[in-house]
Enzyme design. Sequence first.
Site, PDB file in Angstrom:
ATOM      1  N   LEU A  78       0.835  -1.200   0.000  1.00 30.39           N
ATOM      2  CA  LEU A  78       0.000   0.000   0.000  1.00 30.39           C
ATOM      3  C   LEU A  78       0.869   1.249   0.000  1.00 30.39           C
ATOM      4  CD1 LEU A  78      -1.989  -1.639   2.781  1.00 30.39           C
ATOM      5  CD2 LEU A  78      -3.262  -0.756   0.845  1.00 30.39           C
ATOM      6  N   ASP A  79       0.633   2.123  -0.965  1.00 31.83           N
ATOM      7  CA  ASP A  79       1.264   3.429  -0.935  1.00 31.83           C
ATOM      8  C   ASP A  79       0.657   4.236   0.220  1.00 31.83           C
ATOM      9  OD1 ASP A  79       2.739   5.727  -1.891  1.00 31.83           O
ATOM     10  OD2 ASP A  79       0.832   6.469  -2.661  1.00 31.83           O
TER      11      ASP A  79
END
Length: 392
Positions: A78-79
């Site tokens: 996940l960014d």
Amino acid sequence: VVVLAVLVAVLGPLVTGDPWESWLYQALVMLVIACPCALVVSTPVTVVSGLAAAARQGILIKGGVFLEGGRLIRAVALDKTGTLTQGRPMLSDVEGRPGTPVDDVLRLAASLDAQSTHPVARAVVAAWRSQPHAAQHPLWRVEAFKNLPGQGVTAVVHTDAGARQVALGNLGLLSARGLADATTQERMTELADQGKTVFALMDDHAVLGVLAVSDALRPDSREAVAQLKTLGVTPVMLTGDNAQTARHIASQLGIEDARGPLMPEDKLRAVESLQSTHGPVAMVGDGVNDGPALARADIGLAMGAAGTATALETADVAIMDDDPRKVAQFIRLSQLTSRVLKQNIALALGIKAVFLALALGNQATLWMAVFADMGASLLVVFNGLRLLRYKP
């Protein structure tokens, strides 16, 4: 099956002595039963129903192969900015170094960032425009603007005192230029420990100032991470921010593995590392910097509202309302689609097998064969359409 039907029609009367009309009838029954309509339609109707159900929930999937592959995901990268956070950061700190007033630091930074669409850049520009004297002092003209992926930006700014080469970036850019003095590093680390995104304004010779922005977590990010863990999926946070900021944000979300600072190629290598450790990996991001990782992941998911054109083009799935909980929802829908697919294939083959055995035993009739064909087709269609009622 055609060969078998011919053998039944020819050998049946010879072996049993029964009339050939009876065995010809059974051969025709076998041909009708063997019609593959139910098996052929079982998969596409299920997949299309799954794609439609996902679209109704704001998840646009670019093909059935990605819907079917979602159930295999074992880790999700996940960014941070725009994915786990709201992507609407606000400038919280501006500090000038001796000889550079705070107003000049902010004006220079805003002049640079006005050329960028990054959420952090927009926060700096918005902070300058909110100043009372901003209307009387417009942003300076910028030339030779260059984006440094994973580090910052640089350009020639035409100030009132003349043109000067200025850069705005993180500690990595500062170190690459040999300007990371102890005082600046200490202050940037202190701000990063507070969970802020920190960057420095510099020219070719010295640090001109330090700026920091804070970005609130999305209200649903904690729940999204918890849902992934419930599914047995390992969440990992990848960010271009420094390690202190990454750890601070990750600790609030319950993510044990947080990696930063990462450039685009670093995110790509992180995804490859996760694939070798966990197996199939999904990547969730919204920016240009996430493009290589989105392409390398087994399934790439882009935040549709906040996402850049590059992210949306590269990703296999678009989450249109930027709700991180939709990642787990996508995986659950994929698992449900897989179960319905298996049910349909079992129904299609099972019904055929039963009536084929009856036909070989001279017990089947044409109406049974019609049921085995059209009845099975209708059963798998209706079973596949159940996915349209899917709700998270």
